[in-house]
Design an enzyme around this catalytic site. Structure first.
Site, PDB file in Angstrom:
ATOM      1  N   HIS A  98       0.835  -1.202   0.000  1.00  0.00           N
ATOM      2  CA  HIS A  98       0.000   0.000   0.000  1.00  0.00           C
ATOM      3  C   HIS A  98       0.867   1.249   0.000  1.00  0.00           C
ATOM      4  CE1 HIS A  98       0.540  -1.709   4.113  1.00  0.00           C
ATOM      5  NE2 HIS A  98       1.044  -0.516   4.339  1.00  0.00           N
ATOM      6  N   GLN A 116      -4.071   4.034   4.374  1.00  0.00           N
ATOM      7  CA  GLN A 116      -3.142   3.129   3.684  1.00  0.00           C
ATOM      8  C   GLN A 116      -3.897   2.432   2.561  1.00  0.00           C
ATOM      9  OE1 GLN A 116      -2.179   1.621   7.654  1.00  0.00           O
ATOM     10  NE2 GLN A 116      -0.048   1.458   7.013  1.00  0.00           N
ATOM     11  N   ASP A 137       7.104  -5.735   3.581  1.00  0.00           N
ATOM     12  CA  ASP A 137       6.038  -5.451   4.534  1.00  0.00           C
ATOM     13  C   ASP A 137       4.700  -6.020   4.052  1.00  0.00           C
ATOM     14  OD1 ASP A 137       5.076  -3.870   6.905  1.00  0.00           O
ATOM     15  OD2 ASP A 137       3.841  -2.956   5.337  1.00  0.00           O
ATOM     16  N   GLU A 139       7.879 -10.704   5.658  1.00  0.00           N
ATOM     17  CA  GLU A 139       7.149 -10.383   6.884  1.00  0.00           C
ATOM     18  C   GLU A 139       5.759 -10.997   6.757  1.00  0.00           C
ATOM     19  OE1 GLU A 139       4.599  -7.754   9.648  1.00  0.00           O
ATOM     20  OE2 GLU A 139       4.650  -7.399   7.504  1.00  0.00           O
ATOM     21  N   ASP A 142       5.569  -4.562  16.516  1.00  0.00           N
ATOM     22  CA  ASP A 142       4.164  -4.947  16.377  1.00  0.00           C
ATOM     23  C   ASP A 142       3.671  -5.746  17.574  1.00  0.00           C
ATOM     24  OD1 ASP A 142       3.329  -3.742  14.023  1.00  0.00           O
ATOM     25  OD2 ASP A 142       4.080  -5.366  12.768  1.00  0.00           O
ATOM     26  N   ARG A 181       0.341  -0.392  20.134  1.00  0.00           N
ATOM     27  CA  ARG A 181       1.698  -0.856  19.814  1.00  0.00           C
ATOM     28  C   ARG A 181       2.761   0.154  20.235  1.00  0.00           C
ATOM     29  NH1 ARG A 181       1.107  -2.183  13.629  1.00  0.00           N
ATOM     30  NH2 ARG A 181      -0.131  -0.288  13.786  1.00  0.00           N
TER      31      ARG A 181
HETATM   32  C1  GLC Z   1       3.386  -4.548   8.873  1.00  0.00           C
HETATM   33  C2  GLC Z   1       4.024  -3.659   9.901  1.00  0.00           C
HETATM   34  C3  GLC Z   1       2.974  -3.024  10.739  1.00  0.00           C
HETATM   35  C4  GLC Z   1       2.056  -2.250   9.847  1.00  0.00           C
HETATM   36  C5  GLC Z   1       1.526  -3.102   8.711  1.00  0.00           C
HETATM   37  C6  GLC Z   1       0.959  -2.258   7.623  1.00  0.00           C
HETATM   38  O1  GLC Z   1       2.738  -5.600   9.435  1.00  0.00           O
HETATM   39  O2  GLC Z   1       4.913  -4.402  10.680  1.00  0.00           O
HETATM   40  O3  GLC Z   1       3.533  -2.208  11.718  1.00  0.00           O
HETATM   41  O4  GLC Z   1       0.981  -1.778  10.604  1.00  0.00           O
HETATM   42  O5  GLC Z   1       2.512  -3.850   8.079  1.00  0.00           O
HETATM   43  O6  GLC Z   1       1.967  -1.649   6.874  1.00  0.00           O
HETATM   44  C1  GLC Z   2      -1.495  -8.446  10.980  1.00  0.00           C
HETATM   45  C2  GLC Z   2      -0.684  -8.696   9.801  1.00  0.00           C
HETATM   46  C3  GLC Z   2       0.750  -8.418  10.064  1.00  0.00           C
HETATM   47  C4  GLC Z   2       0.937  -7.100  10.778  1.00  0.00           C
HETATM   48  C5  GLC Z   2       0.017  -6.902  11.904  1.00  0.00           C
HETATM   49  C6  GLC Z   2       0.092  -5.497  12.386  1.00  0.00           C
HETATM   50  O1  GLC Z   2      -1.236  -9.411  11.919  1.00  0.00           O
HETATM   51  O2  GLC Z   2      -0.798 -10.036   9.364  1.00  0.00           O
HETATM   52  O3  GLC Z   2       1.404  -8.399   8.854  1.00  0.00           O
HETATM   53  O4  GLC Z   2       2.207  -7.053  11.318  1.00  0.00           O
HETATM   54  O5  GLC Z   2      -1.270  -7.173  11.502  1.00  0.00           O
HETATM   55  O6  GLC Z   2      -0.542  -5.381  13.622  1.00  0.00           O
END
Ligand code: GLC
Ligand code: GLC
Length: 645
Positions: free
Chosen positions: A186, A254, A286, A328, A393, A517
């Protein structure tokens, strides 16, 4: 179509039109070589994703030109690095590797400040530094920078592009690999593409998923989960500028990119190469699980998401092969594994290990950890886990319900228990955590908190209770010992090495208070670093204990390239694994996950073979092996096998 004939014809046509004017003759040859090598794979992947489109060839040609331009702009130093990495592709598996993740502002104020902190990083042993997103992003809430408005501009609160360039060079000189985020699922709603879409430009509306009414979104919605249900229900947001519904998996601001459009793939590849050319050596992919949407599915981990990532990987192999991908994927363990491949993501976070370490601290029962690791730890020898205990996170309980079920554990109930335990609602819990993303409909939630607070230090200090403090320190060191020795890159979340406690100041900040967070996104001040040097404080015990573990890791090659076997210890609170290097050296790591002594049979551990084992952590020699080993509360042993003397 006959793919082989097609790709050859396409490549020939592309080569005739390709502008390589920015390169020397020698560079041209290198580029063409790599292109020739990668093209069959890249072509096949793109045919799979975009082959049905009448303009397929146009975009393919444009993509190859983008790769050529990216390569032409790559500095000589980085091109040398490309060659070095191609010659030694497993650099990330070495025992010297140690990662840290930090926010530039929280860790050092800004990029210049960070440069001044390099000696601290070197002293800690860091060789891999993940800087949380530092790109231009909306003022106020920007999801901690994960809403990117411009991939090519440093957020001016952190410094300038020039500062980043200098930092990147200084890190390289200090032997630290820079890791940056590739936020490609995004953009922010302030990215020029989004602004153009808001203004009604069709070309850019096609960069996103935009709908005139709720009909199609509602169809998708039937199968989607909600990521941040506490701030917004569902996955779509109304944009009053364009009068459209926009797909927004995370926050309203986003906007998910639409990868069914090859223009998006090409544009993002261009951004990716820009980041690669800044000198980063790994890109953190990400939210990669979300990049492909398929009606009727949960739109996570789709087959074409994998094809897209492989295609990006192939582009990097052509234009910037020193850079590796880190996945990730915080999803079901079986799905996490599917992203790990040398042609897809060479590195991956290990969320299963992370979640189960916390699970085991709560239950003092290692069965689920042991069986899950036996099932899921092994990955391709070309790849590496990035093992972590905390990050920026929340903790989601991503274990496999089937594995839990085999042990009579009901996944749903067990997650409820873990949430209660770590948010301090469970009587007798040592943890001080905060609930995150509580779903108003089903009460589901995830957990936030700093490592030290979740491990019991906050409670111990508040109650001024020496035993609680001692246990918390031991837990913190034990969990770090695991990520340092189990195989892969250990990744420390900055501040955890100093045992920093939860920071509740976010509750006073309007742009943060809805996002718990922030409780573990804690400034790391010079005072904190100084305080950790004051003898015999818990912070000092954590900092020095960790130093010892890190020094040992760097000293023995068995912590680097070696294979891991997870042992079944037949003892509820004991977790054990053996690392074996190619030269036959072997390390047996044994952890006691409880505050009670444990005895474990030497035979079970495989100690009965007359070899001499030496505990690197206590210098005790285990020879000849006694029938049973005894572990003190939360004790860790690192038994190194040396030949009989
Ligand atoms: C990933 C990041 C998280 C963020 C999400 C959206 O999971 O670690 O902090 O909110 O992506 O970009
Ligand atoms: C969800 C997503 C992960 C992200 C997280 C952020 O669990 O799968 O990618 O880190 O949300 O809180």
């Amino acid at each position: 179509m006959d793919i082989e004939r097609e790709y050859k014809r396409s490549l020939e046509r592309i080569l005739t039109g390709l502008d390589l004017s920015g390169m020397s003759k020698r560079e041209q040859a290198v580029f063409i070589d790599r292109l020739n090598e990668q093209f069959p794979r890249l072509f096949a992947l793109l045919v799979e994703i975009y082959g049905q489109r009448y303009d397929f060839f146009y975009y393919l040609q444009q993509l190859v030109q983008t790769l050529a331009n990216g390569f032409a702009k790559r500095s000589n130093v980085l091109k040398q690095k490309d060659n070095a990495r191609l010659a030694a592709p497993h650099w990330y598996q070495g025992e010297n590797m140690l990662g840290m993740a930090c926010y530039v502002d929280l860790f050092a104020g800004d990029l210049k400040g960070l440069q001044q902190r390099i000696p601290y990083l070197v002293e800690t042993g860091i060789t891999y530094l993940h800087l949380m997103p530092l790109y231009d992003s909306p003022k106020g809430d920007s999801d901690g920078g994960y809403a990117v408005s411009d991939y090519r501009k440093v957020n001016d609160t952190l410094g300038s592009n020039k500062d980043l360039e200098e930092l990147s060079k200084a890190l390289a000189e200090a032997g630290i690999s820079l890791v940056l985020d590739f936020v490609f699922n995004h953009t922010s709603d302030e990215h020029p593409w989004a602004l153009a879409a808001k203004a009604g430009e069709q070309k850019y509306q096609e960069f996103y998923y935009m709908f005139d009414d709720k009909h199609v979104p509602d169809e998708y919605e039937k199968h989607l989960r909600e990521i941040f249900p506490q701030v917004r229900r569902g996955n779509f947001s109304w944009d009053s500028d364009s009068n459209k519904w926009v797909w927004t998996t995370f926050n309203n601001f986003q906007w998910d990119l639409n990868y069914t459009n090859p223009a998006v793939f090409n544009a993002i590849t261009d951004e990716m190469l820009y980041l690669a050319n800044l000198g980063c050596e790994a890109l953190r992919l990400d939210a990669l699980a979300f990049i492909w949407k398929e009606m009727g599915t949960n739109c996570e981990n789709q087959a074409k998401a994998h094809s897209l990532i492989q295609a990006f990987n192939s582009c990097l192999q052509i234009a910037a092969p020193a850079v590796v991908f880190k996945s990730e994927a915080i999803v079901h363990p079986d799905e996490v594994l599917k992203y790990i491949d040398k042609q897809e993501c060479q590195l991956s976070y290990n969320p299963l290990l992370m979640a189960l370490i916390w699970n085991t601290l709560a239950t003092r029962d290692t069965h689920l950890l042991t069986e899950s690791m036996q099932k899921s730890f092994e990955i391709s020898p070309d790849c590496a886990w990035v093992n972590y205990v905390r990050c920026h996170d929340d903790i989601g309980w991503t274990f496999d319900d089937a594995v839990a079920g085999q042990q009579g554990v009901n996944g749903y109930d067990h997650r409820r228990f873990l949430n209660q335990f770590y948010t301090g609602r469970f009587e007798g819990s040592f943890a001080t955590g905060v609930a995150f993303g509580e779903n108003p409909s089903n009460g589901d939630c995830r957990v936030c908190g700093s490592l030290a607070s979740l491990a019991g230090l906050e409670q111990g200090i508040e109650q001024n209770n020496a035993t609680l403090i001692e246990h918390a320190v031991a837990r913190i060191l034990m969990v770090h010992s695991i990520i340092l020795s189990i195989g892969g890159i250990p990744l420390i979340y900055s501040g955890d090495e100093l045992a920093l406690l939860n920071d509740y100041s976010y509750e006073q900040d309007d742009s943060k208070k809805h996002d718990e967070r922030w409780v573990q996104r804690i400034p790391v001040t010079d005072a904190d670093i100084q305080a950790s040097k004051k003898k015999d404080t818990p912070q000092n015990r954590v900092a020095t204990g960790l130093k010892t573990l890190i020094c040992l890791r760097k000293q023995y090659s068995v912590f680097g390239q070696a294979s891991t076997r997870i042992i079944t210890p037949h003892q509820n609170a004991v977790f054990a694994y053996q690392r074996t290097a190619k030269d036959g050296t072997s390390l047996l790591a044994i952890c006691n996950f409880s505050e009670h002594k444990q005895r474990v049979s030497s035979i079970t551990l495989g100690l009965g073979n007359g070899d001499v084992w030496q505990d690197l952590l206590s210098s005790v020699r285990v020879s000849p092996a006694p029938q049973e080993l005894e572990l003190a509360p939360y004790q860790v042993m690192w038994l190194l096998n040396s030949q009989p003397v």
